[in-house]
Design an enzyme around this catalytic site. Structure first.
Site, PDB file in Angstrom:
ATOM      1  N   ASP A   1       0.822  -1.210   0.000  1.00  0.00           N
ATOM      2  CA  ASP A   1       0.000   0.000   0.000  1.00  0.00           C
ATOM      3  C   ASP A   1       0.855   1.258   0.000  1.00  0.00           C
ATOM      4  OD1 ASP A   1       0.739  -0.603   2.751  1.00  0.00           O
ATOM      5  OD2 ASP A   1      -0.688   0.935   3.388  1.00  0.00           O
TER       6      ASP A   1
ATOM      7  N   GLU B   1       0.075  -1.164   5.720  1.00  0.00           N
ATOM      8  CA  GLU B   1       1.131  -0.716   6.627  1.00  0.00           C
ATOM      9  C   GLU B   1       1.004   0.773   6.908  1.00  0.00           C
ATOM     10  OE1 GLU B   1       5.277   0.770   7.695  1.00  0.00           O
ATOM     11  OE2 GLU B   1       3.879   1.370   6.104  1.00  0.00           O
TER      12      GLU B   1
END
Length: 420
Positions: free
Chosen positions: A85, A185
């Protein structure tokens, strides 16, 4: 690896064009389904390498195994991890990566702007001292309207390239290698659904660091604070002596926070901070969210007590209002765990030396998936990926640094095998 044709750059240029931005307001796992778009690509590419067990689970995690090819039976299983991400701070949609070949050392003017009346964004050498080490190298940036996504797609590309090398060079001896690619994350949930038993590794490394040659073995400890202020609502035309405006209370609270200390923009090194990240509400109820950072848990608690005291002082002026003060643990300083397993750091430092670099141990003013993984039973320091100016439109990465990171990953595998 002098005769190896690295694939990290071509992989990276493809990966950054896939929008994988996570969403801190979402309660789904992963927070955005589009993160799986890249994860599916990774699984396909791993299968094409001959890594037959590569899989994407329902939570958006990719697991894969590079089988051991050594006769030694006692080589620990190690894991390499990066997150797919990108930050919610700047859009990751429509990324147009650019390679500035053999960069000449001058400021890099990006060609696109978000609005016609905005100046073109410039990556200034004076503001990015690590750039001075990159003259003659190839620098990758975005075009100026988005982030690049080097955080952490540089790490993803480097792990994938190292996997490709190991699968095509069986003469390089190593134990069992596990690969893990995580979602979310950037919103603090990157390890929330990791299956440690399924992963089956004894030691790990996140590939999510900054400058060439660095190894990060210490992070912030982190908490989140959510304050819900319940005011007293009344019609504004008849509010005298009745109305206690929750938005004004929230503003009063934020105004009490120090301007010259204890904030991200005024701290460095081992100094912690409190940082408001969100406020919303109306006159009846308002919510303020903050993140708290310090290298010690005691430091976190001191800052939380300070915030509670500031809030209580505000409430003394609003006798009929109340507030909830909720603290949520986010992650802890991984050094507490890593100090109990010195080999995981020592072997990485040796791998960096074998790449021809002088290793530098650093502390992170932030966290990685390795912070939580370490406390979940997988001691996990952070190796450089070459990413710089992350979470911004001025993000950049050096192709040569990415290739060095690939070499370090391969060397880590060899060092663990040799020292078993």
């Amino acid at each position: 690896m002098n005769d190896y044709r690295f694939t990290a750059l071509e992989r990276f240029l493809r990966y950054v064009q896939i929008d994988t931005q996570s969403d801190p307001q979402s309660t789904a796992n992963p927070s955005t389904e589009k993160q799986k778009d890249l994860s599916r690509v990774l699984v396909q590419e791993l299968h094409e390498m001959g890594i037959s067990d590569a899989e994407l689970d329902e939570w958006g995690y990719v697991y894969a195994t590079i089988p051991a090819n050594t006769d030694k039976a006692d080589v620990p299983v190690i894991c390499f991890c990066s997150h797919v991400d990108t930050s919610p701070d700047v859009t990751g949609a429509g990324v147009k990566p650019m390679v500035h070949e053999r960069w000449d050392g001058t400021d890099i003017v990006l060609p696109e702007r978000r609005a016609a009346d905005e100046p073109l964004p410039v990556i200034r050498v004076a503001d990015h001292p690590d750039l001075r080490e990159q003259i003659g190298n190839d620098i990758v940036t975005a075009s100026g309207t988005t982030l690049l996504g080097a955080d952490n797609k540089a790490g993803v590309a480097e792990i994938m390239d190292a996997a490709n090398y190991l699968m095509t060079h069986p003469e390089v001896k190593h134990g069992t290698i596990r690969l893990l690619f995580t979602p979310d994350e950037e919103v603090g949930r990157g390890t929330e659904k990791v299956n440690i038993q399924k992963l089956g590794a004894q030691f790990g490394y996140t590939i999510d660091g900054e400058a060439l040659g660095t190894l990060e073995d210490e992070t912030f400890s982190a908490d989140a604070v959510r304050i819900t202020i319940q005011g007293v609502s009344a019609h504004p035309g008849f509010a005298k002596g009745k109305l206690e405006n929750a938005l004004k209370m929230a503003a009063d609270f934020l105004a009490t926070l120090p301007k010259d200390t204890m904030s991200p923009e005024m701290t460095e090194g081992k100094e912690g901070f409190v940082h408001p990240t969100r406020m919303e509400g109306n006159q009846d109820q308002a919510v303020v969210e903050l993140i708290i950072r310090d290298f010690t848990v005691a430091g976190l608690h001191e800052k939380e007590a300070y915030l509670q005291d500031r809030l209580n002082n505000v409430l003394t002026h609003y006798p009929n209002s109340t507030a909830q003060f909720v603290v949520k643990e986010q992650y802890r300083n991984m050094k507490e765990v890593l100090d109990q397993h010195p080999a995981v750091v020592d072997n990485a430092l040796e791998a960096i030396r074998r790449t021809g670099l002088s290793p530098e141990r650093r502390s992170i003013r932030g966290g990685t998936d390795g912070s939580r993984l370490s406390f979940m039973g997988l001691p996990c320091p952070n190796i450089f990926a070459g990413e710089h100016a992350f979470h911004s439109r001025l993000e950049w990465v050096s192709v040569q640094d990415m290739q060095k990171a690939v070499e370090v990953i391969v060397n880590v595998c060899q060092v663990w095998e040799e020292r078993a």
